[in-house]
Design an enzyme around this catalytic site. Structure first.
Site, PDB file in Angstrom:
ATOM      1  N   ASP A 186       0.846  -1.141   0.101  1.00  0.00           N
ATOM      2  CA  ASP A 186       0.048  -0.166   0.028  1.00  0.00           C
ATOM      3  C   ASP A 186       0.968   1.117   0.023  1.00  0.00           C
ATOM      4  OD1 ASP A 186      -2.339   1.728   0.200  1.00  0.00           O
ATOM      5  OD2 ASP A 186      -2.067   1.793   2.448  1.00  0.00           O
ATOM      6  N   SER A 187       0.226   2.368  -0.294  1.00  0.00           N
ATOM      7  CA  SER A 187       1.008   3.661  -0.332  1.00  0.00           C
ATOM      8  C   SER A 187       1.373   3.815   1.149  1.00  0.00           C
ATOM      9  CB  SER A 187       0.096   4.861  -0.662  1.00  0.00           C
ATOM     10  OG  SER A 187      -1.044   4.824   0.063  1.00  0.00           O
ATOM     11  N   CYS A 209      -4.463  -1.194  -2.110  1.00  0.00           N
ATOM     12  CA  CYS A 209      -4.329   0.207  -2.230  1.00  0.00           C
ATOM     13  C   CYS A 209      -5.417   0.252  -3.476  1.00  0.00           C
ATOM     14  CB  CYS A 209      -3.093   0.781  -2.574  1.00  0.00           C
ATOM     15  SG  CYS A 209      -3.056   2.486  -2.929  1.00  0.00           S
ATOM     16  N   GLU A 217      -1.644   8.564   8.397  1.00  0.00           N
ATOM     17  CA  GLU A 217      -0.323   8.267   8.408  1.00  0.00           C
ATOM     18  C   GLU A 217       0.288   8.708   9.522  1.00  0.00           C
ATOM     19  OE1 GLU A 217       2.027   6.336   6.358  1.00  0.00           O
ATOM     20  OE2 GLU A 217      -0.013   5.750   5.573  1.00  0.00           O
ATOM     21  N   CYS A 260     -10.839   3.614  -0.088  1.00  0.00           N
ATOM     22  CA  CYS A 260      -9.352   3.815   0.267  1.00  0.00           C
ATOM     23  C   CYS A 260      -9.114   2.786   1.564  1.00  0.00           C
ATOM     24  CB  CYS A 260      -9.076   5.321   0.615  1.00  0.00           C
ATOM     25  SG  CYS A 260      -7.467   5.651   1.268  1.00  0.00           S
ATOM     26  N   HIS A 317      -7.069   3.276   3.682  1.00  0.00           N
ATOM     27  CA  HIS A 317      -6.780   3.836   4.961  1.00  0.00           C
ATOM     28  C   HIS A 317      -7.868   4.289   5.922  1.00  0.00           C
ATOM     29  CE1 HIS A 317      -2.896   4.638   3.248  1.00  0.00           C
ATOM     30  NE2 HIS A 317      -2.455   5.153   4.327  1.00  0.00           N
TER      31      HIS A 317
HETATM   32  N1  DGL Z   1      -4.787   3.259   0.877  1.00  0.00           N
HETATM   33  C1  DGL Z   1      -4.546   3.961  -0.330  1.00  0.00           C
HETATM   34  C2  DGL Z   1      -5.889   3.768  -1.161  1.00  0.00           C
HETATM   35  O1  DGL Z   1      -6.459   2.691  -0.889  1.00  0.00           O
HETATM   36  C3  DGL Z   1      -4.525   5.469  -0.112  1.00  0.00           C
HETATM   37  C4  DGL Z   1      -3.693   6.047  -1.327  1.00  0.00           C
HETATM   38  C5  DGL Z   1      -2.918   7.310  -1.047  1.00  0.00           C
HETATM   39  O2  DGL Z   1      -1.840   7.374  -0.557  1.00  0.00           O
HETATM   40  O3  DGL Z   1      -3.375   8.443  -1.282  1.00  0.00           O
HETATM   41  O4  DGL Z   1      -5.970   4.310  -1.936  1.00  0.00           O
END
Ligand code: DGL
Length: 262
Positions: free
Chosen positions: A10-11, A73, A151, A183, A185
């Protein structure tokens, strides 16, 4: 034996919400999770940048022996999974906003989708909403600023609550009865979302569906780990790993969290 880990990236820390569902369903599998927090948020980047980072993450996971890859992600899935599948031979599992179940169950025929700009502007997202949400009004909202707050470990803060209040207002005024979290997150925002949403609005995310799909893909490719031991779980983060650690605090599993220069 198929002991190679399931690779997950993931990011940042959000994909741990997906990892938790995978762990629940497949406790004997080993996993390797990569949080590219240094480059978060992906949602504000171009498709080309998201693709480049997704390739880098994939190569890290493959170099570490992963047998399949879960792109945990939405932003990376909607912008890069087609190219990843075309480039690498391992199976990929992606995640996309759960518009279909929300559209099928909505009584008010109005569904809210909270996601990143990268997801909401992707071609992939648009074809999904067109295919699954005929006759349904979709109220889209870009969650600018939410990923960086999560984050930083501020998912339950006043700052996050104020931002969410602003984002939810147009959806509530439009009469949504489902809110799709697009998302990975965002499941960490559920306690605050519940506080802010009318009681009739249901929140839906894709975590369980991704875990079931992961199990299905392992089975179809005969990749199940036949060990009867519980799995080993390695987490790597390339920025401050405190939030990553804290989100895993409540999990009873063999977990190692390490900082990575990546
Ligand atoms: N968890 C990522 C997603 O599902 C976050 C993306 C981001 O870093 O903007 O889109």
């Amino acid at each position: 034996m198929n002991e190679g880990p399931i690779g997950i990236f993931d990011s940042g820390v959000g994909g741990t919400s997906i990892w938790k569902e995978i762990y629940k369903l497949l406790p004997n599998e080993n996993t390797l999770y990569l949080a590219d927090s240094k480059n978060a948020p992906y949602g504000e980047k171009t498709k080309a940048e998201i693709l480049k980072l997704s390739i880098k993450n994939t190569e890290f996971l493959l170099e570490n022996g992963c047998k399949i890859i879960v792109v945990a992600c939405n932003t990376a899935t909607t912008n890069a999974i087609a190219q990843l599948r075309a480039t690498y031979s391992v199976p990929f599992i992606g995640i996309e906003p759960a518009i279909k179940p929300a559209a099928l169950q909505s009584k008010s025929k109005t569904v809210g989708v909270l996601a990143t700009k990268g997801t909401l502007t992707s071609h992939f997202f648009h074809s999904t909403s067109e295919n699954h949400a005929q006759g349904i009004r979709i109220i889209e909202q870009v969650g600018t600023g939410l990923v960086p707050l999560i984050e930083e470990g501020k998912a339950q803060s006043e700052e996050t609550e104020a931002l969410l209040k602003k984002f939810l207002e147009p959806m509530i005024n439009s009469g949504i009865d489902y809110l799709v979290l697009g998302c990975t997150h965002y499941p960490y925002l559920i306690p605050t979302l519940k506080k802010l949403l009318p009681v009739n609005v249901k929140i839906i995310d894709s975590g369980e569906a991704v875990a079931r799909q992961t199990r299905f893909v392992l089975e179809r490719n005969m990749l199940f780990n036949s060990s009867d031991q519980t799995g080993r779980h390695q987490f790597f983060g390339n920025a401050d790993i405190r939030t990553l650690k804290s989100l895993l605090d409540d999990v009873d599993a063999k977990i190692e969290v390490s900082q990575l220069a990546f």
